[in-house]
Design an enzyme around this catalytic site. Structure first.
Site, PDB file in Angstrom:
ATOM      1  N   PHE A  42      42.119  55.369  46.474  1.00  0.00           N
ATOM      2  CA  PHE A  42      41.070  55.946  45.617  1.00  0.00           C
ATOM      3  C   PHE A  42      41.679  56.812  44.527  1.00  0.00           C
ATOM      4  O   PHE A  42      41.033  57.751  44.049  1.00  0.00           O
ATOM      5  CB  PHE A  42      40.070  56.748  46.455  1.00  0.00           C
ATOM      6  CG  PHE A  42      39.462  55.971  47.594  1.00  0.00           C
ATOM      7  CD1 PHE A  42      38.718  54.831  47.344  1.00  0.00           C
ATOM      8  CD2 PHE A  42      39.647  56.368  48.902  1.00  0.00           C
ATOM      9  CE1 PHE A  42      38.171  54.103  48.382  1.00  0.00           C
ATOM     10  CE2 PHE A  42      39.103  55.643  49.956  1.00  0.00           C
ATOM     11  CZ  PHE A  42      38.358  54.513  49.695  1.00  0.00           C
ATOM     12  N   GLY A  59      43.508  46.667  37.456  1.00  0.00           N
ATOM     13  CA  GLY A  59      44.517  45.840  38.121  1.00  0.00           C
ATOM     14  C   GLY A  59      44.317  44.353  37.910  1.00  0.00           C
ATOM     15  O   GLY A  59      45.214  43.660  37.414  1.00  0.00           O
ATOM     16  N   ARG A  96      32.945  38.494  34.232  1.00  0.00           N
ATOM     17  CA  ARG A  96      32.981  37.440  35.248  1.00  0.00           C
ATOM     18  C   ARG A  96      33.436  38.020  36.581  1.00  0.00           C
ATOM     19  O   ARG A  96      34.403  38.771  36.641  1.00  0.00           O
ATOM     20  CB  ARG A  96      33.960  36.352  34.791  1.00  0.00           C
ATOM     21  CG  ARG A  96      33.999  35.172  35.727  1.00  0.00           C
ATOM     22  CD  ARG A  96      34.855  34.053  35.151  1.00  0.00           C
ATOM     23  NE  ARG A  96      34.956  32.964  36.097  1.00  0.00           N
ATOM     24  CZ  ARG A  96      35.922  32.052  36.073  1.00  0.00           C
ATOM     25  NH1 ARG A  96      36.853  32.110  35.132  1.00  0.00           N
ATOM     26  NH2 ARG A  96      35.944  31.089  36.967  1.00  0.00           N
ATOM     27  N   ILE A  97      32.726  37.682  37.634  1.00  0.00           N
ATOM     28  CA  ILE A  97      33.106  38.124  38.976  1.00  0.00           C
ATOM     29  C   ILE A  97      34.017  37.043  39.569  1.00  0.00           C
ATOM     30  O   ILE A  97      33.620  35.893  39.732  1.00  0.00           O
ATOM     31  CB  ILE A  97      31.851  38.357  39.844  1.00  0.00           C
ATOM     32  CG1 ILE A  97      30.996  39.489  39.238  1.00  0.00           C
ATOM     33  CG2 ILE A  97      32.234  38.668  41.292  1.00  0.00           C
ATOM     34  CD1 ILE A  97      31.695  40.838  39.071  1.00  0.00           C
ATOM     35  N   LEU A  98      35.240  37.425  39.885  1.00  0.00           N
ATOM     36  CA  LEU A  98      36.266  36.434  40.213  1.00  0.00           C
ATOM     37  C   LEU A  98      36.260  36.050  41.687  1.00  0.00           C
ATOM     38  O   LEU A  98      36.700  34.961  42.050  1.00  0.00           O
ATOM     39  CB  LEU A  98      37.642  36.962  39.803  1.00  0.00           C
ATOM     40  CG  LEU A  98      37.735  37.414  38.325  1.00  0.00           C
ATOM     41  CD1 LEU A  98      39.112  37.960  38.013  1.00  0.00           C
ATOM     42  CD2 LEU A  98      37.387  36.261  37.381  1.00  0.00           C
ATOM     43  N   ASN A  99      35.798  36.963  42.537  1.00  0.00           N
ATOM     44  CA  ASN A  99      35.661  36.655  43.966  1.00  0.00           C
ATOM     45  C   ASN A  99      34.464  37.451  44.484  1.00  0.00           C
ATOM     46  O   ASN A  99      34.544  38.654  44.689  1.00  0.00           O
ATOM     47  CB  ASN A  99      36.935  37.030  44.729  1.00  0.00           C
ATOM     48  CG  ASN A  99      36.815  36.738  46.231  1.00  0.00           C
ATOM     49  OD1 ASN A  99      35.747  36.869  46.822  1.00  0.00           O
ATOM     50  ND2 ASN A  99      37.921  36.348  46.837  1.00  0.00           N
ATOM     51  N   GLN A 144      33.653  45.980  46.878  1.00  0.00           N
ATOM     52  CA  GLN A 144      34.007  47.056  45.947  1.00  0.00           C
ATOM     53  C   GLN A 144      32.771  47.843  45.520  1.00  0.00           C
ATOM     54  O   GLN A 144      32.771  49.078  45.525  1.00  0.00           O
ATOM     55  CB  GLN A 144      34.693  46.475  44.703  1.00  0.00           C
ATOM     56  CG  GLN A 144      36.117  46.031  44.948  1.00  0.00           C
ATOM     57  CD  GLN A 144      37.003  47.214  45.260  1.00  0.00           C
ATOM     58  OE1 GLN A 144      37.235  48.073  44.434  1.00  0.00           O
ATOM     59  NE2 GLN A 144      37.483  47.277  46.485  1.00  0.00           N
ATOM     60  N   GLY A 190      36.396  48.297  40.483  1.00  0.00           N
ATOM     61  CA  GLY A 190      36.763  49.231  41.544  1.00  0.00           C
ATOM     62  C   GLY A 190      36.025  50.557  41.479  1.00  0.00           C
ATOM     63  O   GLY A 190      35.814  51.212  42.498  1.00  0.00           O
ATOM     64  N   GLU A 191      35.645  50.983  40.295  1.00  0.00           N
ATOM     65  CA  GLU A 191      35.135  52.330  40.147  1.00  0.00           C
ATOM     66  C   GLU A 191      33.677  52.433  39.698  1.00  0.00           C
ATOM     67  O   GLU A 191      33.001  53.415  40.009  1.00  0.00           O
ATOM     68  CB  GLU A 191      36.042  53.108  39.178  1.00  0.00           C
ATOM     69  CG  GLU A 191      37.338  53.491  39.879  1.00  0.00           C
ATOM     70  CD  GLU A 191      38.517  53.704  38.952  1.00  0.00           C
ATOM     71  OE1 GLU A 191      38.901  54.849  38.750  1.00  0.00           O
ATOM     72  OE2 GLU A 191      39.057  52.703  38.432  1.00  0.00           O
TER      73      GLU A 191
HETATM   74 MO1  MOS Z   1      41.773  55.032  40.497  1.00  0.00          MO
HETATM   75  S1  MOS Z   1      41.143  56.971  40.565  1.00  0.00           S
HETATM   76  O1  MOS Z   1      41.958  54.784  38.847  1.00  0.00           O
HETATM   77  O2  MOS Z   1      43.134  54.861  41.399  1.00  0.00           O
END
Ligand code: MOS
Length: 711
Positions: A239, A513, A593-596, A603, A669-670
C-alpha cells in the site's frame, strides 16, 4: 477460468485468469522475504528510542554483547558511514540525535531472533531528552510552505480571485476537515535478508520495486550497482509503505556488509511498522466553496495542512487533486507542512488524493445541502469540459456516466433519508439509515520501464520484467499482456519478475505498474514477433529482445489523464449506541480497458474496503507528550474486518482511451479508495443530520448530539 482452460487460445488479455502464484500462496509454498533462511543466517533486532526527541548520551553495548549468541551490536559509534540517497530516514545509526520516538538507535545481531531480542532489551541507552513538538494544527508554528509538494506539483496555485468570488456567492461553505495518521499495515511486515557473497551483495527484500532498492543501496553504501542484486518474488502487500526502501533493508545490508559471507535477516514486528515503515500523514483541509443560485461553483479554495519529520521533508500533495475535479472560474489550492518530532510520513494508497478527496467530496455534500440540489446532480452540474487547472483536454473522462450508472444501480435518490435532524419520533426502531455519494479520481500515470523476452525452441517464450506483484495480480496480467503481444497461447509463456538483475523497471506504485511494465513487455514482444515473422533464426539458447520505453513514454501527447469513479454508500446508525455500519456500497469506475476482470475486481473491492476502514475505524492516536502513536499494534489500531464490510458492488464502464499505454488501461490500484470515506461520511449525515468533520466517525462522534435530541 484457468490457464489450462485457455490452452491453445492465442492471447489472454481481458480474460479473468486466476493468479499464477495462487496455488503456491494458499499452500504456503510461496516464500516471502522473512521465510528465506540460508544456512548460517543471523538475526538483527532493531532497538528503538524511548524518548520523543533528544540526544543519545551513551549506549552500554557490553551488557548486550555478553548475551549468548550475540555476534554484533551496531550503534552510531561503529556503524558504516552512509551517503545520502535522498531520504533521511535511510541514514540509520549515523548520529546520536533522536528525531522521534521509536527511531532506530541500535541493531543487535545474534544467532537466533530470540537471542537478538533479549539482548536488545538488555541494551542500556541513556538519553538527554527534550520535549517533542508533535501535534499538527493550522496554527502550528512549525508550518511552512515547501518549495514543491510530492510528485513535483506546485505548492500553491491561484486562478482568478477566490476571496472576491466567495464574498459575492449566493451560497458558500466554509469548513475544515481532518483525517488522522493512518498506517498501511500490509499483512506481511517489512523484512530483508542480505548477504555479501564474494563481492556481490544479495538481498531479498519485501519491496514494491527492486530497481529502486538496488539504486538506493548503491548510493548509501557507495557500491557499484552491478554488484547488488535485490529480489522480491512474493510480497504480502505494501500500500505504498514498501514503495521505497525503508530502514529495514539498510539495517540488514549494513550488518551483512560488516559480517561478510553471513546472511543477516531483519524482520519488523507489527509494532515497529508504526514507526519505521511510513504512514499516511494526518491532514487538515479547509474548504471554501462558493456557488450561484444555479449550483454552479464560482470559487473553490482548498488549503491543506500536513506533517513531516525533521529528518526528511515529505510534503503530501493533499490539495493537488482538487485542481482537476470540478469547474470553477476562481480557484485556490495551497499546502503547508509542519516539520514535527514524528516519524516521516510516506506513501499510503492514493497519497494526497485519498485525504484530499475525502475533504472535497464532504464539502460538496455540504454545498448540496446549502443549495438544495441533489448531490449527484450538483456534481454533474460542475463537470468541466477540459482540465480546470491546465486547460488540457482529458484523454477520456466519464465521471458523469459513473455517477448516473451508480445512481441507477444503487437506488439513488430513493435510498436517501434527507439529513433531517433526528428526534425521538424519527427512525425505524433503533436505527436510522441514510445514503451518501462521492466522486473518485486518480491520475493515470506511465513510467519508463525495461523488459526482455526470449523465444525458446518448441514455441516457448520467457518474459523478464522487473515488476513486483504485491498481491495485485501483476504477474498474471503481465503474462497475459505478453501472450497477447506475441499472439501465442498464455501457457507457452513463462514470466520472471521482481529481480533487479532484470532490466531496470519502475516501482509498483502510483497505480502505474501495469501500464508501465506492460508497455515495455508489449514493445519487447512485438519486436521479437516481428523478427520471428521475418524468419530470424532461432539459436538453441533462444532469441532475445531487450527494450525500454524511454522514447514511447517521452513521446506521449499532452493530455490530462485520470481514471474516474463514483461511490455510493448506505449506512445504518444505531440511535442508542451510536454504532455505524455500512450496509451496502456501490462503486462504478471508468478506468480504461480492464485487462483482467478477476484481479481488477479485487483491486476495487479492496480499496473500497480500505475506504470504509478509513471512514469508521482507522485512527493513529497521537500521544503528544511523546510524539508517539499510542495504539501501535493491531489490537489498538482497528482495521476493517469481514464483519465491518457489507456486500460491495463493483462495476466498471467500458472505456476506450487511445492516449494511454497501448494496452489501454488507466491503473486501478488506488482509485477505489478515493472518495470512499466521503461517501460513508455523507451517508452518516444523511441518516442523522449530524456532520462529522473529523475521521474516523465513531459512536462518540454521534452520541453527544443524539443524546441532546432526547434519545
Ligand atoms: Mo502506492 S501509495 O502508489 O504504492
Amino acid at each position: 477460468m484457468s490457464i489450462q482452460e485457455l490452452a491453445g487460445t492465442p492471447g489472454a488479455l481481458g480474460e479473468p485468469l486466476p493468479r499464477l502464484e495462487g496455488h503456491a500462496k494458499v499452500t504456503g509454498a510461496a516464500r516471502y522475504a522473512a521465510e528465506h533462511t540460508p544456512s548460517g543466517t543471523l538475526y538483527g533486532w532493531p532497538v528503538q528510542a524511548t524518548v520523543g526527541r533528544g540526544r543519545i548520551r551513551s549506549i552500554d553495548v557490553e551488557a548486550a554483547e555478553a548475551f549468548p549468541g550475540v555476534r554484533l551490536v551496531i550503534t552510531s559509534a561503529n556503524a558504516l558511514r552512509l551517503a545520502d540517497a535522498g531520504d533521511g530516514e535511510l541514514l540509520v545509526l549515523q548520529s546520536d540525535r533522536v528525531a522521534y520516538r521509536r527511531q532506530v538507535v541500535a541493531l543487535v545481531v545474534a544467532e537466533t531472533a530470540e537471542e537478538a531480542r533479549e539482548a536488545a532489551a538488555a541494551l542500556v541507552v541513556r538519553y538527554a531528552d527534550e520535549a517533542p513538538d508533535s501535534l499538527l494544527s493550522t496554527t502550528q508554528p512549525a508550518l511552512y510552505a515547501p518549495e514543491k509538494v510530492n510528485a513535483g506539483f506546485a505548492t500553491d496555485s491561484e486562478q482568478g480571485y477566490v476571496d472576491a468570488a466567495l464574498a459575492t456567492a449566493a451560497h458558500t461553505v466554509d469548513v475544515e476537515y481532518a483525517t488522522p495518521a493512518l498506517f498501511n499495515n500490509p499483512m506481511e511486515p517489512h523484512a530483508t535478508v542480505a548477504r555479501l557473497v564474494g563481492d556481490r551483495l544479495e538481498v531479498i527484500d519485501s519491496s514494491q520495486g527492486t530497481s529502486a532498492v538496488k539504486a538506493s543501496l548503491a548510493t548509501l553504501f557507495d557500491r557499484d550497482p552491478e554488484s547488488i542484486r535485490v529480489r522480491a518474488e512474493h510480497v504480502g502487500g505494501g500500500f505504498g509503505s514498501k514503495g521505497s526502501p525503508r530502514p529495514c533493508v539498510v539495517l540488514a545490508t549494513m550488518a551483512a556488509l560488516m559480517l561478510p559471507g553471513t546472511p543477516v535477516k531483519v524482520v519488523y514486528t507489527r509494532q515497529m511498522m508504526f514507526a519505521l515503515a511510513g504512514y499516511r500523514t494526518p491532514t487538515i483541509s479547509r474548504f471554501r466553496l462558493g456557488a450561484g443560485t444555479d449550483g454552479r461553483l464560482t470559487a473553490i479554495s482548498h488549503q491543506a495542512y500536513s506533517q513531516t519529520s525533521t529528518v526528511q521533508e515529505f510534503a503530501e500533495q493533499t490539495a493537488e487533486v482538487t485542481r482537476h475535479v470540478y469547474a470553477a472560474p476562481n480557484r485556490l489550492t495551497t499546502h503547508r507542512v509542519a516539520a514535527l518530532d514524528v516519524p516521516t510520513p510516506r506513501w499510503m494508497r492514493a497519497p494526497g488524493e485519498c485525504p484530499g478527496m475525502y475533504a472535497l467530496e464532504s464539502a460538496m455534500d455540504e454545498l448540496a445541502e446549502a443549495t438544495g440540489i441533489d448531490p449527484v446532480e450538483l456534481r454533474i452540474l460542475n463537470e468541466p469540459s477540459v482540465d480546470p487547472e491546465s486547460g488540457l483536454e482529458f484523454s477520456s473522462r466519464h465521471l458523469v456516466e459513473c455517477l448516473r450508472r451508480g445512481a441507477e444501480l444503487f437506488g439513488w435518490p430513493e435510498r436517501r433519508r434527507g439529513g433531517r435532524p433526528t428526534d425521538g419520533a424519527q427512525g425505524r426502531g433503533r436505527f436510522l439509515t441514510g445514503a451518501g455519494v462521492a466522486s473518485s479520481i486518480y491520475p493515470a500515470m506511465t513510467q519508463v520501464s525495461g523488459a526482455t523476452v526470449t523465444a525458446l525452441p518448441e514455441g516457448r517464450y520467457e518474459v523478464g520484467v522487473n515488476a513486483t506483484d504485491i498481491g495485485t495480480g501483476a504477474r498474471t496480467v503481465l503474462l497475459q499482456i505478453a501472450a497477447d503481444a506475441l499472439g501465442v497461447p498464455a501457457e507457452t509463456v513463462v514470466i520472471r519478475i521482481a529481480d533487479s538483475d532484470l532490466p531496470k523497471a519502475s516501482v509498483a506504485g502510483g497505480s502505474s505498474g501495469t501500464a508501465s511494465w506492460g508497455w515495455a513487455v508489449t514493445k519487447a514482444c512485438t519486436r521479437l514477433r516481428a523478427q520471428l515473422d521475418q524468419g530470424a533464426p532461432l539459436p538453441p539458447e533462444g532469441l532475445s529482445v531487450t527494450v525500454d520505453t524511454t522514447e514511447e513514454v517521452g513521446a506521449m501527447a499532452e493530455r490530462a489523464r485520470f481514471a474516474f469513479g463514483a461511490q455510493f454508500a448506505e449506512v445504518r446508525v444505531d440511535l442508542d449506541s451510536g454504532e455505524i455500519a455500512v450496509t451496502r456500497m456501490t462503486g462504478v469506475f471508468a478506468a480504461g480497458r480492464i485487462l483482467n476482470p478477476r484481479t481488477a475486481r479485487s483491486q476495487f473491492l479492496g480499496a473500497m474496503t480500505m475506504g470504509i476502514s478509513m471512514a469508521l475505524h482507522e485512527n493513529g492516536e497521537l500521544d503528544a507528550r511523546f510524539g508517539d502513536y499510542a495504539n501501535h499494534d493491531l489490537a489498538g489500531y482497528h482495521v476493517a474486518v469481514s464483519a465491518d464490510v457489507p456486500a460491495i458492488e463493483v462495476v466498471w464502464l467500458p472505456e476506450h482511451d487511445d492516449a494511454l499505454a497501448p494496452m489501454g488501461g488507466k491503473g486501478i490500484g488506488e482509485i477505489g479508495i478515493v472518495g470512499a470515506a466521503a461517501a460513508v461520511g455523507n451517508a452518516v449525515h444523511d441518516a442523522t443530520g449530524i456532520r462529522v468533520r473529523s475521521l474516523p466517525i465513531q459512536p462518540d462522534s454521534l452520541l453527544g448530539e443524539l443524546a441532546q435530541r432526547g434519545r
